[in-house]
Enzyme design. Structure first.
Site, short mmCIF file in Angstrom:
data_model
loop_
_atom_site.label_atom_id
_atom_site.label_comp_id
_atom_site.label_asym_id
_atom_site.label_seq_id
_atom_site.Cartn_x
_atom_site.Cartn_y
_atom_site.Cartn_z
N CYS A 1 0.82 -1.21 0.00
CA CYS A 1 0.00 0.00 0.00
C CYS A 1 0.85 1.26 0.00
O CYS A 1 0.44 2.30 -0.54
CB CYS A 1 -0.96 0.00 1.18
SG CYS A 1 -0.17 -0.23 2.79
N HIS B 1 -1.47 0.38 7.08
CA HIS B 1 -2.09 0.75 5.81
C HIS B 1 -1.86 2.22 5.49
O HIS B 1 -2.01 3.10 6.35
CB HIS B 1 -3.60 0.46 5.85
CG HIS B 1 -4.25 0.62 4.50
ND1 HIS B 1 -3.87 -0.12 3.40
CD2 HIS B 1 -5.25 1.45 4.07
CE1 HIS B 1 -4.60 0.23 2.36
NE2 HIS B 1 -5.43 1.19 2.74
N ASP C 1 -7.54 5.14 -2.15
CA ASP C 1 -7.26 3.99 -1.30
C ASP C 1 -7.12 2.75 -2.18
O ASP C 1 -8.02 2.41 -2.94
CB ASP C 1 -8.40 3.81 -0.30
CG ASP C 1 -8.06 2.82 0.81
OD1 ASP C 1 -7.20 1.96 0.59
OD2 ASP C 1 -8.67 2.91 1.89
#
Length: 280
Positions: free
Chosen positions: A29, A128, A143
């Site tokens: 991520c 994250h 995202d």
């Protein structure tokens, strides 16, 4: 499709009006976050790993000079499963003359008051990372756990950032001179986890995913049953089309942020007991 010559208040539209999004791959991520800030596939996991290695080397030298011990396995710049530190993201973006600033710092105070006047934010919780970015005058949530960029109105942006802070997210402001263009080739558009989308295509995908998620919630299923940092989406998903009452609704949701649990069986049992007592 809008062309590169289409004008906006900020100037010529970048990347022909298209949005660059990366879908989650493994625990990369941080890579997805950096690339969506830059709006193009500029970095790979190997690039960020090299940055982390350089930081480790610098930290090792500083600790040795200070008389301390440095254990490489305890480095906080990259974990064994591929999670990178904020220092790595900072060093990567510095290549493009971009600076990462904690949103709660005094220098970022204007962004706390009028976030819509900025260009990008980086959000982090647990392991994250994701980016909220303004592209061609419009705000999007990039995202990587989402199938497509999610459009955010200017009003919702402020409330959304407030809700993230309420759930414990660390938010960083990104300032500097962002890349204007990233050459889009057919190979880049079709390979890996990166994709180029028109805003209308991103909106269609987002609506479809949200509808499926609402259906799953009503049937007692959850797309992220064990992810505590996804609660903010469950709260915000039903509010995004009602900007007028958004802040009040988010404030209420923050008072009770625990996941919804079905209580239908207990409710029916209590009703049956009440009916039996009434009949008696």
């Amino acid at each position: 499709m809008e062309t590169l010559g289409t004008e906006r208040k900020e100037g010529v539209m970048s990347n022909g009006g298209m949005l660059y999004h990366e879908v989650q791959e493994s625990k990369l991520c941080a890579v997805h976050c950096v690339n969506t800030v830059l709006q193009g596939p500029f970095f790979s996991e190997f690039d960020l790993a090299a940055v982390a290695s350089d930081l480790d080397r610098t930290e090792r030298q500083m600790m040795v000079q200070g008389g301390g011990d440095f254990v490489p396995e305890q480095s906080h710049n990259v974990s064994l499963d591929g999670d990178f530190s904020i220092q790595v993201l900072q060093k990567a973006l510095e290549v493009w003359d971009l600076q990462i600033i904690p949103l709660d710092s005094p220098v970022a105070e204007p962004a706390q008051i009028d976030p819509e006047l900025e260009n990008a934010f980086i959000c982090h919780l647990q392991d994250h990372w994701f980016c909220i970015r303004k592209v061609n005058g419009e705000w999007y949530n990039f995202d990587s756990l989402k199938a497509a960029p999610e459009h955010l109105s200017k009003f919702y942006l402020s409330a959304y950032l407030d809700s993230l802070k309420g759930f414990g997210w660390s938010i960083f402001l990104v300032r500097g001179k962002f890349p204007k263009e990233c050459p889009i080739t057919s190979s880049e558009a079709s390979s890996g986890y990166g994709q180029w989308l028109l805003p209308e295509d991103a909106e269609r995908i987002t609506k479809s995913c949200n509808a499926a998620q609402r259906t799953g919630s009503r049937s007692g299923q959850s797309q992220w049953p064990s992810d505590p940092y996804r609660q903010y989406e469950q709260q915000g998903m039903l509010l995004e089309e009602d900007d007028e009452d958004l802040k009040a609704a988010i404030a209420a949701s923050l008072m009770d942020s625990s996941p919804a649990v079905s209580t239908k069986p207990d409710t029916l049992e209590n009703e049956n007991k009440d009916n039996s007592a009434a009949n008696a």
